[in-house]
Structures are given as structure tokens and as C-alpha cells.
Motif scaffolding. Structure first.
Motif, PDB file in Angstrom:
ATOM      1  N   PRO A 317       0.810  -1.229   0.000  1.00 30.95           N
ATOM      2  CA  PRO A 317       0.000   0.000   0.000  1.00 30.95           C
ATOM      3  C   PRO A 317       0.839   1.272   0.000  1.00 30.95           C
ATOM      4  O   PRO A 317       0.499   2.242  -0.683  1.00 30.95           O
ATOM      5  N   PRO A 323      -5.685   4.701  -3.473  1.00 28.54           N
ATOM      6  CA  PRO A 323      -5.968   4.259  -2.102  1.00 28.54           C
ATOM      7  C   PRO A 323      -6.185   2.758  -1.973  1.00 28.54           C
ATOM      8  O   PRO A 323      -6.692   2.102  -2.885  1.00 28.54           O
ATOM      9  N   HIS A 324      -5.780   2.259  -0.818  1.00 29.30           N
ATOM     10  CA  HIS A 324      -5.937   0.846  -0.498  1.00 29.30           C
ATOM     11  C   HIS A 324      -6.620   0.729   0.858  1.00 29.30           C
ATOM     12  O   HIS A 324      -6.269   1.438   1.793  1.00 29.30           O
ATOM     13  N   GLY A 325      -7.599  -0.183   0.971  1.00 30.87           N
ATOM     14  CA  GLY A 325      -8.177  -0.453   2.277  1.00 30.87           C
ATOM     15  C   GLY A 325      -9.675  -0.700   2.219  1.00 30.87           C
ATOM     16  O   GLY A 325     -10.317  -0.508   1.187  1.00 30.87           O
ATOM     17  N   LYS A 333     -13.240   6.082  10.542  1.00 36.53           N
ATOM     18  CA  LYS A 333     -12.050   6.273  11.377  1.00 36.53           C
ATOM     19  C   LYS A 333     -11.092   5.104  11.261  1.00 36.53           C
ATOM     20  O   LYS A 333      -9.941   5.191  11.666  1.00 36.53           O
ATOM     21  N   GLU A 334     -11.607   3.984  10.782  1.00 35.40           N
ATOM     22  CA  GLU A 334     -10.757   2.807  10.719  1.00 35.40           C
ATOM     23  C   GLU A 334     -10.708   2.244   9.294  1.00 35.40           C
ATOM     24  O   GLU A 334     -11.721   1.832   8.754  1.00 35.40           O
ATOM     25  N   VAL A 335      -9.536   2.278   8.701  1.00 34.72           N
ATOM     26  CA  VAL A 335      -9.372   1.693   7.368  1.00 34.72           C
ATOM     27  C   VAL A 335      -8.608   0.387   7.518  1.00 34.72           C
ATOM     28  O   VAL A 335      -7.474   0.379   7.989  1.00 34.72           O
ATOM     29  N   PRO A 337      -6.611  -2.992   6.420  1.00 30.64           N
ATOM     30  CA  PRO A 337      -5.816  -3.490   5.296  1.00 30.64           C
ATOM     31  C   PRO A 337      -6.532  -4.687   4.655  1.00 30.64           C
ATOM     32  O   PRO A 337      -7.289  -5.383   5.327  1.00 30.64           O
ATOM     33  N   VAL A 420     -12.117   5.914   0.775  1.00 30.57           N
ATOM     34  CA  VAL A 420     -10.949   5.347   1.472  1.00 30.57           C
ATOM     35  C   VAL A 420      -9.818   6.373   1.524  1.00 30.57           C
ATOM     36  O   VAL A 420      -9.181   6.569   2.564  1.00 30.57           O
ATOM     37  N   GLY A 421      -9.602   7.045   0.393  1.00 33.82           N
ATOM     38  CA  GLY A 421      -8.532   8.052   0.354  1.00 33.82           C
ATOM     39  C   GLY A 421      -8.797   9.189   1.332  1.00 33.82           C
ATOM     40  O   GLY A 421      -7.886   9.649   2.036  1.00 33.82           O
ATOM     41  N   ASN A 424      -8.241   8.007   4.770  1.00 36.30           N
ATOM     42  CA  ASN A 424      -6.803   7.858   5.006  1.00 36.30           C
ATOM     43  C   ASN A 424      -6.074   9.196   5.059  1.00 36.30           C
ATOM     44  O   ASN A 424      -4.864   9.235   5.273  1.00 36.30           O
ATOM     45  N   HIS A 426      -5.521  11.109   2.492  1.00 44.68           N
ATOM     46  CA  HIS A 426      -4.782  11.304   1.241  1.00 44.68           C
ATOM     47  C   HIS A 426      -4.921  12.778   0.839  1.00 44.68           C
ATOM     48  O   HIS A 426      -6.032  13.287   0.640  1.00 44.68           O
TER      49      HIS A 426
END
Ligand code: HEM
Ligand code: HEM
Ligand code: NFV
Ligand code: SF4
Ligand code: SF4
Ligand code: F3S
Ligand SMILES: [Mg+2]
Lengths: 584, 359, 227
Positions: A317, A323-325, A333-335, A337, A420-421, A424, A426
Motif C-alpha cells: 500500500p 488508495p488501499h483499504g 475512522k478505521e481503514v 488493510p 478510502v482516500g 486515510n 490522502h
């Protein structure tokens, strides 16, 4: 009929009038949709059916893994190449092949080119008619249209009143001919269309401009891959050799001339996205921002694998620029893997799909995946085996399998990636999203909607255009540093391969997270399984009653006219469904 | 006012003079005398756009994608001014019942006078339900629309040959259009390729509209104008083939000099297509120019001719996969060994016999 | 394939047959070698394309030999009408004759060292007859048909090759299939040739009649007077 609540909290019931849309048009492939609309015109139950299957996974068995890319590329000609890329990554993973840096940059440029192209064509040619009324455009004042365009897109050169008048005249002639062609039987009197005539005329004009321009974008891939659609790829790198300064460089696929061509098209592409596509999205958004249906799973469960490795061969990642997740239950609040190799994380189920497993209560990880068709209709079907009037969603009802991540139905695609981004942090994505929210003056929650999906796609096209420039510069810098290598053929010969290996390849296709899983035995493909973005989004139900993203997104939508499915089309189209992909 | 053929040609910069000249050429091409030229001129000036129903079966929509890449003419101009694309599920505004109704309307209004373009093909297994449209097998829609059309265009390798879904073991029994049971005896124009070249697609349509006739077809039903030569015949790397200069492995010195890709498995010598002449995306390039061997994508069953990277084909004829050179060399070896053994025994026998004779 | 009476020498192969035999043999060698090299070309040569014409020459040799091969075959067919009765033998196979099958079994037993003594034949022995018809006649025809169909691809539509042989391609499948079968044909003929040469030399030594010299002089010499 009884009411039930899905694991993602949708209250469903079978009351009201059953409305059938088949074929769902302006998508890739064949799809059917049935909804129950209650007396208040609210959708209470949604059923989406993938209505085609070709059997690529069956056909791939026993073939040379180096050929697989060409077969899977034909899964889809719209997201053309993304399967091929995923396939060569998958085979390289299985065989431990490392590709040269230049090959990575070239593959990234090709993939990003696809992102821009596919998003652009989707918005203008598949999706726009859900928002834009071409008949209404005849009423527009070309001068006012010109002013509108100069306001929203000041940098686009084609904006004079005369220009719009010409287009309008052509459109007028077309409509007056009585031969409406693709616009025939559209829902042009439906009050669901909200744009003023000037915005309609501007959008129709850009429909035509985009149709002309899209072919220019793909020239990048024609230079790298020889043709488009369906350019060429290869295991171990890319087939287009580089020769800048040696004997016969003019005969090389990549030399100063062809690289210059690519560079110039990248610039034009970025201009078009920034000066036409993004402004149009903002204009449409401005008029439709009160219509925020269609969120579905986007605010609940979203999934992205990530893509665009900065450095070659590192698919972790941290090295992926997309973005990954996974996000579940709306907890931004929680991404989490995502591990594509973990047998328990990603699984496919078939209790409502036209396939059979020895034990259908259990899901299968794709390395152990089985693709065995079984067409049968449930007892509550109305119609016959070859003439379905109303489908029975209580039984098997789709050619799409039901993939789940840790048991959850997930939405994938540009919006999922952007969520996701955003979660995260991003930087670029957050900036883009905040800009749109601010311009349209809407809260973050507006993101989780049909409109949000459509906007995320445009933002991503803009991002992708910028990254094309980044990798083009990177490619040139690497060549300047003396590296012209484009392929690693150390393991080209099957005699060098282990007797039995498996691998996984993934990418972010335009429509979302894409994975291919391979098992190679005695140099031949033993098993090949694909889980494709539209497999996720178009997923039928699972044994827990979990519904897929398409079905979820239609829930609770208000329709203007039961017999004119424009809202259904609008929301389904916001996913850019690809049915050939979904079933493969 | 209807935008006619004449308007279209005028807009494309064709003068009235050459328009009339073109009409008389058409007349002679059709074997008609100069007397009918004014009639043709009149027809072209007033004729409405020809309706096209573009159906999709099992396919990947890449033929449509290719079509919109056409530069001359632009796809936009074909759709707005040359034909009336009444049905095409990838582009049309209407859906569901409203979409299906269009097919009936077109049949009613233009019976025997519309073109049926087919992308993809129908599966025959499972009563056709591997491809469902409006709740029914695609085969039904296809046969119904074919019954009333003027001519059929089979777009791409799917409609022409079967293509990837028909590759071994063809689990859905995907079947090319001309082989679908019950297909009416209408002219079928195959435009193979996976996908076909954009400009070839629009040229086939333009030719039919302009000259009001079906293009001359070869033995296999492909327009001669684009499919009478192999990729190899006009490949710009051909001098290297004749010289014996090949890419021996990808990204080697030969690859960087543009040597011939024959040893990388190039199927140009056995593939009929216009790639090396018309080229792709506005004449920009084609697979070989970008360094990859031709995989033979316009040929019947090209998926099942062995690896794309091997120039000689494996046979699957006898239930086994075998390569002529491998089997041949092995067989020659076995025969050679057997002969040696046979010769040894023969020598022994005759020595014994001679010994016996001597006694 | 009648059994001989008590004779010591018979004039079997007339000059045209002998000439054809050796020309044909040479053609096959050239066709097989060049054909193999067409399918598996020699290592790459450096430099400019205009400096070399290696594939061109190999292919030219193939096509030149192919024409000689074809003309020879036609000539041989012609001679079977005007030549002596042995000249017709390679085109005949009497599969419905009991006697033929009996003799075939004997011939196979002879090669398998089961029969003590070979029989004598003025013309072909029954085993050879099968190979002559099956491989030399039908095999050559197949190679000419597929070969000219492939040739038609480069001479182009409208050429006589295309008119006469082009139909074969869709019949067989597609161009690549025709190539594949043409290639298989090479191996079948090559293997025949190996066996044929071995058998000829062996029989020359071990049987009761001459073989190799027969194909040179035309005269069959018998080594004994028994049946
Ligand atoms: C004993 C007879 C023959 C043998 C053993 C033979 C063998 C071969 C072989 C092995 C190939 C290569 C096939 C491949 O690429 O897999 C070939 C190609 C070819 N042969 Fe023959 N052949 C024979 C007779 C003929 C005849 C009679 C013709 C008639 C003209 C012919 C014309 C061709 C052509 C046109 C090609 C393709 C060459 C190219 O396109 O570069 N061959 N042959
Ligand atoms: C590619 C190579 C060859 C082919 C295709 C071939 C073919 C034939 C054919 C068709 C015949 C029958 C002639 C007739 O009845 O018209 C024949 C006879 C014969 N060939 Fe060959 N030949 C080949 C090479 C050779 C060689 C190299 C030799 C010598 C070492 C040889 C020795 C003979 C002999 C001795 C006969 C006469 C057999 C008999 O009397 O029954 N051949 N060959
Ligand atoms: N779903 C899907 Fe594709 C995409 N994007 C696949 O990987 O469209 Ni045809
Ligand atoms: S012929 Fe090839 S490109 Fe066209 S639809 Fe079929 S698979 Fe796609
Ligand atoms: S690259 Fe292919 S088509 Fe071109 S000359 Fe070589 S073999 Fe022929
Ligand atoms: S692969 Fe297809 S695109 Fe042309 S060069 Fe070969 S026919
Ligand atoms: Mg799958």
C-alpha cells in the motif's frame, strides 16, 4: 410480503408495484433490474440480475499463462487492458518475475489513460442522458449558453455564441428529421430532468466534443500497445522496446518522435478534463444537488485494493498511488488493510447465482474457486424458463457471483476509492473533495450519493491526468539516466518454471477493485479466477440477506413516474456497470 | 428538414459537381445507364438516413469502443448524419420496454430496409439463457430482427467467427451469426477483428450508403477491400523477414531495431486484416509496430492455435495437444532407432543363414 | 504384383520413371529442409535488411522445388498412362483382393523375422504398395494442395493459384491450420523416406532380387530361380 432488514440496515419489502427494466441500457453488457415501488413512488425492494455469461474462467484452463492476458483482456473492451494488466501482474506474481522500471511507468501511463478515457466516455456517452435533456437544449439561447460556458469553463476555447448556434441547428435538423436515433423513446418530458435549456445545450455540445476527443486520448495506448481497444501486453514487461539514439531508432516502437506524441496527448487530455469535464460536473451538480439519492453501500462498506505502483514491483500500500483499504459499517475512522491471499478475507458465494458449488453454504477463496454454471429459476418466478416476466430473488437469479470481504458486501469504484482516500487523509483527494463540497455548498454526507459517485469519477480522471504527466516525466528521466530496458525475459521459457505455483494480481480498474488469481501446474493454467469490480457492485444477495451495491443504492429512491425508469438508470449508471466484466 | 445524404457529403466538403459525378459513377457501378443519373442524384438529395439496429450478444463491447475511435468519418457524423442508429443498447437513451419497442417500430416502418449490425454472438446452450435480453434469449431478438432486415453486418470476430467465448471448450456454445440455426438467408458482411479497425468499420458503412450496395465479399464473406491481404504481405518489417533478421527475444537488439517478429510467434503470415495498411487509430500504429507479434485476431478460432508466442501451431485434432516439430523429431528418432535395431537383427540373421548355407 | 515365373531379369522401371524417382527424391529433400527452415528460421543476421535475403532464398528454393515436384508429379501421372504396366503400380491398390492381403501378411512377417524367406516381386511388394499409394501419391497430393493454397496467399486474390487452390483454406479452417497440416505432412513424408531408404538397401542385400540398381538401370535382377 414480509419486511426484512439487511445486514447493512436496509428495510426491504415486496409490496407495491413490480417494475421491470430489461434491458438496462447505456451500460456495457446485459443487465436486468426489478424494483418494487410503493404508492408513494418509493423503491422498497431492488433486484439486479446479470444476464450474460461467457465462461472465460472455464476457457482459460489448460492454457499457457503467458497468453492469459489476451483472453482476459476480452472480458471487456470498455475497460480494455485493465484485465490484461492484472493478468500479467498475476502471472508475474506466481513466477516471481520482476519487471523493469520503464515497463512500470509505461503500464501506469496506459492504466491511467484508461481511467481518464473510461471516466470521460462514461460521463458523456453513457451517463449524461440521465441528467441532460437534449430535446430541451433546442430551447436554449446560444448566447446565454456561451455566457454560461465562459463562466464555468473560462479556459475552454470553443465557447462562442455562433459555435453553440451551429450545434443547436444541427441538433434541430436532427430532431426535426423525425429520426431520433439513439435519443428515440427517451424520457424527455419527465420532470426528473432539472437542467435549464442552456446547461442542456452546453452538455450536449460537450457530449459531441468528448466523442471526438476521446479517440485522441487512446492514441497513447496505440503507441505503447499497437492498437486500441485491446492493446498488447506481455508477461515480464511491455513489448514496446525503446531506442533513442542507436542504429535504426526510427524503427523502434518508442523513440523521440513517438514519445513526443504521447507527451503532447497527455497535455491535451489534462486540458480537456480540467476545462470541460470538471466544469460540467460542477454545473450538473449545482442543479441536482437537491437529489441526493443513491448512496447505497458507499457510506457503509467500501473496498479498494490500490494501484499505480510508484516504483516497479512493489505492490505494498505504501508504494501504491491509489488508495488501499476497506471501510466497514460506515466507520471512516478505521481503514482495514486487505489481504488478497488470505483464504478467509475474500470469498465468493453462489446461493443466488447461477452456479453450483459442492457446498453452497460456504464461500470459496478464488485460489480454490469453482465456476460451474447452473441455470435454474426459483418457484416464485413469473413467466417461463426462457421468458422471465418477474424474477424470483429468493432463489438463484443472476449470472454474477456474490463476492464478500470478511462476509460483507462491499461497494468498489471511484467513490469507494475516494472515500478510502479521504478516510486515510490522502492529501490530493481530500483537497479535491473539499473543493467540490465547498463549490456546491453541500455537506460531506452528500458524497454518499449517486451524484457523489459521478463526481468522484470526474475528480479521479483529473487526478489520473496529472499522474500521467508524472510517469511520463519519470520515464524520460529514467531513459536519460541510461536505462532503456522494457522487459525481463529471464523466466520467459516455461522450462524455468516451478512445477506448481499460484499468484495474485490486482489493479484499480475504472469501475473499482479488480483481482485475478492463478494456479499454474506443469506450465499450464490449472485454475484462473477473476473477481471484477462489477462482480462486487452488481452482486446478488447472500444467504444472510446481504444485498450488493446496486440493489442497496436503489433502495428508498423516489421515482417521478413508475413507467419511466430514469431515476433507476441514473443511479445504476453512476456505478458505470459493466456486465461482461461482472460475469466474464 | 431531413439531413440527407447530399447534405452530409456537402458538409464533408464535397462539391455539387463531384457529388453528381459520384452519382454517375454509382450508376455505372450498378450497371445502369446515364439516363438514371438524375434519379440517383434526386434520391441521394432527399433520401432519409438508413435505420440501423445494432444488437449485442455475448461480447465485450470493444467493437463499439473501436467504432467510436473512427477519425474519418467521425463516429459522431456517422450517428448524426449518415445512419439512424435506432437501437444500440450501449448508447440509446431509452431502456426496458421503451427500448424494446423501438425494434418493433423499426420493423414496422422499415421492413426489409434497415441494416442489422450484430456485435457478439448468441449462445445456444441452456436454451440461449447465457445471454438474456428482456427476459428472453438473445437468439430470439436476433432472429426476429434478422427476419426483416436488408442485410446483416457481423461486427468483429465474435459475430464473424465466435471469438473468445467460442474458444475451447466453448461452454455456452457461442455461435457466429451465419451459423445460428434459423438465421434467414440475408446477405451477411463479416467484418472480423478483435476488434475490427475503427476506420474499416465506418468505411464499410460509408461504402454501403454511398454506393448503395454491399461491398464485394471474399470466399468467407469479408469485404475484399480490407481483408484480401495478410498483415504479413504489407508489413513494414517484411524486409527483415526476407533478410532473416528476427527479434530473438523481447527487448533484444532486434526488438530495438524493429526486426521481424516471426520468431516471437507473429501470425501476420496467416492473418487477413488491414492492420499493416490502414493501421489503427487514425493510421497511427498497429500491434507489430508497437513491438508485439500479431496474434491473428481477425482469424477464425485464433484463440485455439497454440501459444501466441509460438509461430507453429499445435494440433488438438486427436484429443491430445501436439506440436509437429516435437512429434516429428521424436518419431524420426524412434524410427531411426527401430531401423538400427532392425538392421542389426537382419545382419545377425543373414550372417546365421549364410553360416547355415555354408555348412 | 504378380509372382514371377522363372526369370532372371525384367525391365521394370523405364527411364522417365527412374528420372522422376531421383528428381522427386531430391525435391523432397530440398522441400523438407527449406520447409523446416521456414518454420524454424536460422539465427538472426545483423545490420540492414537490404544486406541479406536469407529467408527470401530459402523460400525461393522451397517454391522452386515445389514447382519441380509438382511438374514431376504430373509427368509421372502422364507416364502411368503411356508407360509399361509397372509404371501404373504406384497409383493402384487392390484392397479388395484376398490374395493381396495374404501377401501383405507374408511381407509383414518377413520384416518381423517371422517368415524365413521373402517372396519375389517384379513390381512393388505389397507393403511398399500401401506406402506408395498412401504416402507418395496421397501425401504428395496433400502437400501440393496445401502448399499451393499457402502460395495462393502471397500470389493474391485473382491469381491462378488462388482460383485453383484458395478454396482449401476455409475448408480446412484458416490459414494457420493449413500451415500446420502442411508442416505435419513434412514429417510424415520424411519418416516414410527414412523407412523407404532403409528397406530398399536392406532388401537389396537380403531379398532374392535387386532394388537399388533397379532404380538406376531399370532392370530387376533375381538372385535365384525358385518361386
Ligand atoms: C514434400 C513436400 C513439401 C514439404 C515437406 C514442405 C514443407 C514445408 C514446411 C515444413 C513449411 C513450413 C510450415 C510452417 O511454417 O509451419 C512449408 C511452407 C510452405 N510451403 Fe511447403 N512443403 C512441401 C511442398 C510444397 C509445395 C508443393 C508447395 C507449393 C507451392 C509448398 C508451398 C509452401 C508455402 C507457400 C509455404 C509457406 C512459406 C511462407 O509463407 O513463408 N510446399 N513447407
Ligand atoms: C525422398 C526420397 C524418396 C522418395 C519419395 C522415393 C519414392 C519412391 C517411389 C514412389 C518409388 C516407386 C517408383 C515407381 O514405382 O514409380 C520408389 C522406388 C524405389 N526407391 Fe525410392 N524414393 C526416395 C528415395 C530413395 C533413395 C534415396 C533410394 C536409394 C537408396 C531409393 C531407392 C528406391 C528403390 C530401390 C526403389 C525401387 C523399389 C522397387 O523396386 O520396388 N529411393 N521410391
Ligand atoms: N467491472 C469492470 Fe471492468 C472495469 N472498470 C473491470 O475490471 O468494465 Ni468493463
Ligand atoms: S470481437 Fe473481440 S473485440 Fe469485438 S466484442 Fe468480440 S471479444 Fe470484443
Ligand atoms: S513482423 Fe510478422 S507480419 Fe511483419 S514481416 Fe514479420 S512475420 Fe510478417
Ligand atoms: S493481432 Fe489483430 S489487430 Fe491486426 S496485427 Fe494482428 S490482426
Ligand atoms: Mg470470477
Amino acid at each position: 410480503m414480509s419486511t426484512f432488514t439487511t445486514p447493512t440496515g436496509f428495510q426491504m419489502d415486496n409490496s407495491g408495484k413490480r417494475v421491470v427494466v430489461d434491458p438496462v441500457t447505456r451500460i456495457e453488457g446485459h443487465m436486468r433490474c426489478e424494483v418494487n415501488v410503493d404508492d408513494d413512488n418509493i423503491i422498497r425492494n431492488a433486484v439486479s440480475t446479470g444476464t450474460m455469461w461467457r465462461g472465460l474462467e472455464v476457457i482459460l484452463k489448460g492454457r499457457d499463462p503467458r497468453d492469459a492476458w489476451a483472453f482476459v483482456q476480452r472480458i471487456c473492451g470498455v475497460c480494455t487492458g485493465t484485465h490484461a494488466l492484472t493478468s500479467v501482474r498475476c502471472v508475474e506474481d506466481a513466477l516471481g518475475i520482476q519487471i523493469p522500471e520503464n515497463a512500470n511507468s509505461i503500464r501506469n501511463i496506459m492504466q491511467l489513460t484508461l481511467q481518464v478515457h473510461d471516466h470521460l466516455v462514461h460521463f458523456y456517452h453513457l451517463h449524461a442522458l440521465d441528467w441532460v435533456n437534449p430535446v430541451n437544449a433546442l430551447k436554449a439561447d446560444p448566447k446565454a449558453t456561451s455566457e454560461l460556458q465562459q463562466m464555468v469553463a473560462p479556459n475552454h476555447p470553443k465557447s462562442s455564441p455562433g459555435y453553440f448556434r451551429d450545434i443547436q441547428n444541427r441538433l434541430k435538423k436532427f430532431v426535426e428529421s423525425g429520426q431520433l436515433g439513439p435519443f428515440k423513446n427517451g424520457y424527455w418530458t419527465n420532470p426528473a430532468y432539472l437542467l435549464p435549456p442552456e446547461a442542456d445545450l452546453m452538455a450536449v455540445t460537450h457530449y459531441l466534443e468528448a466523442l471526438d476527443f476521446q479517440k485522441e486520448i487512446m492514441k497513447i495506448r496505440t503507441i505503447f500497445g499497437g492498437k486500441d481497444p485491446h492493446p498488447n501486453w506481455m508477461v515480464g514487461g511491455v513489448p514496446c522496446a525503446i531506442n533513442m539514439n542507436d542504429d535504426m531508432a526510427a524503427g523502434a516502437p518508442l523513440n523521440m518522435v513517438t514519445l513526443n506524441q504521447i507527451s503532447s496527448i497527455i497535455d491535451q487530455t489534462r486540458d480537456f478534463v480540467k476545462n470541460v469535464y470538471i466544469p460540467d460536473i460542477l454545473a450538473v451538480g449545482q442543479f441536482y444537488k437537491g437529489w441526493l439519492y443513491g448512496g447505497g453501500l458507499s457510506g457503509i462498506n467500501v473496498l479498494a485494493y490500490g494501484d499505480i505502483p510508484d516504483r516497479a514491483n512493489d505492490y505494498s500500500p505504501g508504494n501504491l498511488m491509489m488508495p488501499h483499504g476497506a471501510i466497514i459499517n460506515g466507520n471512516l475512522k478505521e481503514v482495514h488493510p486487505v489481504d488478497l491471499r488470505n483464504p478467509d478475507e475474500i470469498q465468493e458465494f453462489v446461493p443466488h447465482s447461477w452456479y453450483q458449488y459442492p457446498d453452497e453454504a460456504r464461500g470459496l477463496h478464488p485460489w480454490d474457486g469453482i465456476t460451474e454454471p447452473k441455470y435454474e429459476l426459483g418457484p416464485n418466478t413469473k413467466g417461463t424458463r426462457t421468458n422471465i416476466q418477474e424474477i424470483d430473488e429468493g432463489a438463484k437469479y443472476s449470472w454474477i457471483k456474490a463476492p464478500r470481504w470478511n462476509g460483507h458486501a462491499m461497494e468498489v469504484g471511484p467513490l469507494a476509492r475516494y472515500v478510502v482516500g479521504y478516510a486515510n487523509g490522502h492529501e490530493y483527494i481530500t483537497e479535491q473533495i473539499n473543493f467540490v463540497l465547498k463549490t456546491l455548498d453541500v455537506p460531506v454526507s452528500a458524497l454518499f450519493s449517486t451524484l457523489g459517485r459521478t463526481a468522484a469519477r470526474a475528480l479521479e480522471a483529473d487526478w489520473a491526468g496529472d499522474q500521467m504527466r508524472y510517469f511520463m516525466d519519470k520515464l524520460m528521466a529514467n531513459i536519460k539516466a541510461g536505462d532503456i530496458s522494457t522487459a525481463n525475459t529471464d523466466n520467459w521459457n516455461p522450462a524455468t518454471w516451478p512445477q506448481s505455483v499460484k499468484g495474485v494480481g490486482f489493479s484499480e480498474a475504472p469501475r473499482g477493485a479488480l483481482g485475478h488469481w492463478i494456479q499454474i501446474k506443469d506450465t499450464k493454467i490449472d485454475n484462473y479466477q477473476c473477481i471484477v469490480p462489477t462482480t462486487w457492485n452488481g452482486s446478488p444477495r447472500d444467504s444472510q440477506g446481504g444485498i450488493g451495491a446496486f440493489e442497496a443504492s436503489l433502495m428508498n429512491t423516489k421515482v417521478e413516474r413508475k413507467e419511466e425508469p430514469v431515476e433507476i438508470l441514473r443511479t445504476l449508471h453512476s456505478f458505470d456497470p459493466c456486465l461482461a466484466c461482472s460475469t466474464h | 428538414m431531413i439531413e440527407t445524404f447530399y447534405d452530409v457529403m456537402r458538409r464533408q466538403g464535397i462539391s455539387r459537381r463531384s457529388f453528381v459525378k459520384f452519382c454517375s459513377l454509382t450508376a455505372s457501378a450498378l450497371g445502369l445507364g446515364p439516363a438514371v443519373v438524375p434519379q440517383i442524384v434526386h434520391a441521394m438529395e432527399t433520401k432519409p438516413r438508413i435505420p440501423v439496429l445494432w444488437l449485442h450478444g455475448l461480447e465485450c463491447t470493444c467493437c463499439s469502443e473501436s467504432f467510436i475511435r473512427s477519425a474519418h468519418p467521425l463516429a459522431k457524423d456517422v450517428v448524426l448524419s449518415m445512419i439512424s442508429l435506432d437501437y444500440d443498447d450501449t448508447l440509446m437513451a431509452a431502456a426496458g420496454h421503451q427500448a424494446e419497442a423501438i425494434i418493433e417500430e423499426t420493423i414496422e416502418k422499415y421492413d426489409g430496409n434497415y441494416i442489422l449490425a450484430v456485435e457478439g454472438n448468441p449462445p445456444l446452450n441452456e436454451d440461449g439463457m447465457f445471454c438474456i435480453i428482456g427476459g428472453k434469449p438473445f437468439t430470439e431478438q436476433l432472429l426476429h430482427a434478422a427476419e426483416h432486415c436488408k442485410a446483416i453486418i457481423s461486427w468483429g470476430s465474435c459475430a464473424s467467427w465466435g471469438c473468445v467465448q467460442a474458444a475451447r471448450p466453448n461452454p455456452t456454445q457461442a455461435t457466429p451469426i451465419h451459423k445460428v440455426p434459423g438465421i434467414p438467408a440475408k446477405p451477411i458482411i463479416k467484418v472480423p477483428g478483435c476488434p475490427p479497425i475503427a476506420e474499416v468499420m465506418t468505411a464499410v458503412i460509408t461504402y454501403m450508403l454511398t454506393f448503395e450496395q454491399i461491398p464485394a465479399l471474399d470466399r468467407q464473406g469479408r469485404p475484399k477491400m480490407f481483408y484480401s491481404q495478410r498483415v504479413h504481405d504489407k508489413c513494414y518489417r517484411r524486409p527483415h523477414f526476407d533478410a532473416g533478421q528476427f527479434v530473438e527475444s523481447f527487448d533484444d537488439e532486434g526488438a530495438r531495431r524493429g526486426y521481424c517478429l516471426y520468431k516471437m510467434g507473429c501470425k501476420g503470415p496467416t492473418t487477413y486484416n488491414a492492420c499493416s495498411t490502414i493501421r489503427w487509430n487514425g493510421g497511427l500504429s498497429f500491434p507489430i509496430q508497437a513491438g508485439h507479434p500479431c496474434i491473428g485476431c481477425s482469424e477464425d478460432g485464433f484463440w485455439d492455435k497454440g501459444s501466441f508466442y509460438q509461430h507453429t501451431t499445435d494440433t488438438h485434432q486427436f484429443g491430445v495437444e501436439a506440436n509437429a516439430d516435437k512429434v516429428g523429431l521424436a518419431a524420426a528418432g524412434i524410427v531411426g532407432g527401430a531401423i538400427a535395431a532392425h538392421a542389426a537383427v537382419s545382419a545377425l540373421k543373414s550372417a546365421r543363414k549364410q553360416g547355415g548355407d555354408n555348412q | 504384383m504378380e509372382l514371377t515365373q522363372k526369370q532372371t531379369a525384367v525391365y521394370v522401371y523405364e527411364a522417365p520413371v527412374r528420372l522422376w524417382h531421383w528428381v522427386n527424391a531430391l525435391c523432397i529433400v530440398v522441400l523438407s529442409v527449406t520447409g523446416y527452415l521456414i518454420a524454424n528460421p536460422l539465427p538472426t543476421l545483423p545490420g540492414e535488411a537490404s544486406d541479406w535475403f536469407v529467408m527470401g532464398y530459402i523460400r525461393f528454393a522451397h517454391f522452386a522445388a515445389a514447382y519441380i515436384f509438382t511438374v514431376g508429379f504430373i509427368g509421372r501421372v502422364y507416364w502411368s498412362f503411356v508407360g509399361n504396366r509397372y509404371s501404373r503400380e504406384i497409383f493402384h491398390l487392390n484392397l479388395f483382393n484376398r490374395e493381396y492381403w495374404k501377401e501383405l501378411v507374408h511381407e509383414m512377417r518377413w520384416y518381423a523375422f517371422l517368415a524365413k524367406e521373402p517372396k519375389k516381386y517384379v513390381g512393388h511388394n505389397p507393403l511398399a504398395a500401401i506406402f506408395m499409394v498412401g504416402i507418395v501419391v496421397i501425401g504428395s497430393l496433400a502437400m501440393m494442395l496445401t502448399g499451393f493454397a499457402l502460395y495462393a496467399e502471397q500470389s493474391g486474390p485473382g491469381s491462378w493459384q488462388d482460383t485453383l487452390f484458395g478454396w482449401l483454406i476455409p475448408l480446412v479452417g484458416q490459414s494457420q491450420d493449413v500451415r500446420m497440416w502442411h508442416h505435419w505432412g513434412m514429417w510424415i513424408i520424411t519418416i516414410f523416406a527414412i523407412i523407404h531408404i532403409y528397406a530398399a538397401v536392406r532388401e537389396d542385400i537380403m531379398s532374392r532380387q535387386s532394388l537399388v540398381s533397379t532404380m538406376i538401370s531399370g532392370w530387376r535382377m533375381f538372385k535365384d530361380d525358385r518361386d
